[in-house]
Design a protein around this motif. Structure first.
Motif, mmCIF file in Angstrom:
data_model
loop_
_atom_site.group_PDB
_atom_site.id
_atom_site.type_symbol
_atom_site.label_atom_id
_atom_site.label_comp_id
_atom_site.label_asym_id
_atom_site.label_seq_id
_atom_site.Cartn_x
_atom_site.Cartn_y
_atom_site.Cartn_z
ATOM 1 N N GLN A 210 27.538 -7.255 77.856
ATOM 2 C CA GLN A 210 26.649 -8.243 78.482
ATOM 3 C C GLN A 210 26.969 -7.692 80.817
ATOM 4 O O GLN A 210 27.986 -7.472 80.802
ATOM 5 C CB GLN A 210 26.127 -9.664 78.753
ATOM 6 N N TYR A 215 20.499 -10.637 84.005
ATOM 7 C CA TYR A 215 19.498 -12.420 83.995
ATOM 8 C C TYR A 215 19.363 -12.921 85.139
ATOM 9 O O TYR A 215 18.452 -12.920 85.612
ATOM 10 C CB TYR A 215 20.903 -13.022 83.490
ATOM 11 N N ASP A 401 20.379 -13.188 72.394
ATOM 12 C CA ASP A 401 20.588 -12.203 73.620
ATOM 13 C C ASP A 401 21.568 -11.437 73.374
ATOM 14 O O ASP A 401 22.975 -11.800 73.286
ATOM 15 C CB ASP A 401 21.235 -13.484 74.650
ATOM 16 N N ARG A 405 17.463 -8.731 75.806
ATOM 17 C CA ARG A 405 17.809 -9.625 76.624
ATOM 18 C C ARG A 405 16.003 -10.423 76.414
ATOM 19 O O ARG A 405 15.067 -10.191 77.393
ATOM 20 C CB ARG A 405 18.327 -9.270 77.729
#
Length: 439
Positions: A210, A215, A401, A405
């Motif tokens: 990630q 985000y 997640d 996402r």
């Protein structure tokens, strides 16, 4: 230096308290032992000794030269904050407090190293992090008895769960927003004085793929980029081994025209496919390492030009075939998509035994390597938590997640493995859209 003070100006019954009230130094503390006094002087702080007093005063006025806050070079950001940690632990913790302003943000101070006496800070959010996790981290850090700590890698190697595993069981970063995001999910951060890298624990296999920018972009973009990472992870790990296995043992799987093209290109090559791919992989890794170690002005040029020149010369000399150059190049590009450097090193390391298995027993060896990796990952723990969680635990939501996402407005709960003490992180029904007023 001896200083005589007028008795009328100070309270004789509590002389040190009078001095403390009159000298305008914010970082001042009382010390009672010689060891504390030596430590304060070693840190550059002057101490005040008063005849007849059992305690002394230390003035925290030391100021060391430090690097200014700049953009992290190891974690480039297209969208997001451009400031990174420095080698000063005080600056790093202040950068974190500038983002998380709640008094629930806690800092526990430790000191590790017989000679370096390196400051270490455990940071977490009270009420989100598991108290047992914080106690476990503190116990593992207190167990370290060594001469000195020069970088966060010293700490990481002493406190990870499985030191023989090639997979990283902690995440290191130099971005304050990454640390803040992980603290808000119930994890803990470990700051070490003298290094810009902060350790985060516990982690999972999926959290190492990630990026914080996932985000900051819309969820479709974040999901697409994250899917690319996992796709090219498989390519980086298995493509050379599959090529060797297919061209050596399973030629019937290749279309006839493609097989004839590969055979003609390999006609003048004196080595079998497995030796050919190992030579090229080692050469590529050497060029990549040279590009990292050389000065920035020439490092990238040497790695790119070296790869082009060596590849072209090797094909013309008949040492390797053109398809092998393509396979190694695609593999190298795929390895660059891994966002965490420590995981990228693991992928590069595992590629060679997988190639050997593929060259020895064909696709059966490749599948055997895949199964062994899955078994090993399933047995790993990061501070007691499953390394493949939440998929391995089958707790809902499994894919929220991890491989994808989810939209931020649907992520109402923290990851259940790290945020179970305060699972809800936002209000329900935050999906954006126009308001519908009833007529």
């Amino acid at each position: 230096m001896n200083i005589l003070l007028a008795e009328a100006e100070f309270n004789e019954e509590n002389f040190l308290q009078s001095v403390e009230n009159r000298i305008p130094v914010s970082n001042m503390k009382k010390i009672a032992t010689y060891v504390e006094g030596i430590d304060e002087i070693s840190n550059g702080n002057p101490i005040l000794l008063v005849d007849g007093e059992k305690q002394a005063l230390s003035f925290g006025i030391a100021k060391f030269e430090m690097r200014s806050i700049a953009e992290p070079e190891a974690e480039m950001a297209i969208r997001g904050p451009r400031e990174g940690f420095t080698e000063s632990i005080g600056v790093n913790t202040s950068l974190l407090r500038r983002i998380i302003k709640d008094p629930a943000l806690k800092m526990k101070n430790l000191q590790i190293g017989k000679y370096t006496k390196t400051k270490v800070v455990i940071s977490y959010i009270d009420g989100l992090a598991d108290p047992g996790l914080i106690k476990e981290i503190e116990d593992r850090l207190n167990r370290i008895k060594i001469d000195g700590v020069l970088e966060s890698g010293y700490i990481e190697q002493f406190i990870e769960d499985n030191p023989y595993s090639p997979f990283p069981q902690m995440l290191f970063t130099e971005r304050p927003d990454v640390v803040s995001g992980n603290l808000l999910e119930g994890r803990a951060a470990i700051f070490i004085d003298g290094t810009p890298f902060c350790l985060i624990a516990p982690v999972s296999f999926f959290s190492l793929f990630q990026s914080q920018e996932d985000y900051y972009d819309r969820f479709w973009v974040g999901t697409f980029v994250r899917s690319l990472r996992f796709l090219f992870l498989g390519i980086s790990l298995f493509l050379p081994a599959i090529y060797v296995a297919v061209t050596t043992f399973h030629q019937e799987m290749i279309p006839t025209n493609l097989m004839l093209s590969i055979a003609s290109s390999r006609e003048a090559v004196p080595f079998p496919a497995i030796i050919e791919v190992i030579i090229m992989e080692i050469a590529f890794e050497a060029l990549r390492e040279a590009g990292i170690r050389l000065p920035k002005q020439v490092g990238s040029a040497v790695s790119i030009v070296g790869a082009l020149v060596i590849g072209q010369a090797a094909v013309q000399a008949g040492i390797v075939s053109a398809p092998m150059i393509i396979v190694v190049s695609i593999t190298g590009i795929a390895s660059f998509l891994v966002p965490r450097y420590s995981m990228g090193l693991t992928v590069r390391l595992l590629r060679f035994p997988i190639i050997l298995l593929g060259g020895a027993i064909g696709l059966i060896g490749v599948m055997l390597a895949f199964i062994l990796i899955i078994i090993h990952l399933s047995s790993l723990r990061s501070f007691g938590l499953p390394y493949l969680g939440p998929i391995s635990t089958l707790r809902k939501p499994v894919f929220q997640d991890t491989l994808v996402r989810s939209p931020l407005w649907k992520m109402d709960y923290r990851p259940h493995l790290t945020g179970k003490y305060n699972p809800r992180r936002q209000k329900e029904n935050l999906k954006p859209g126009p308001k519908h007023h009833s007529e």
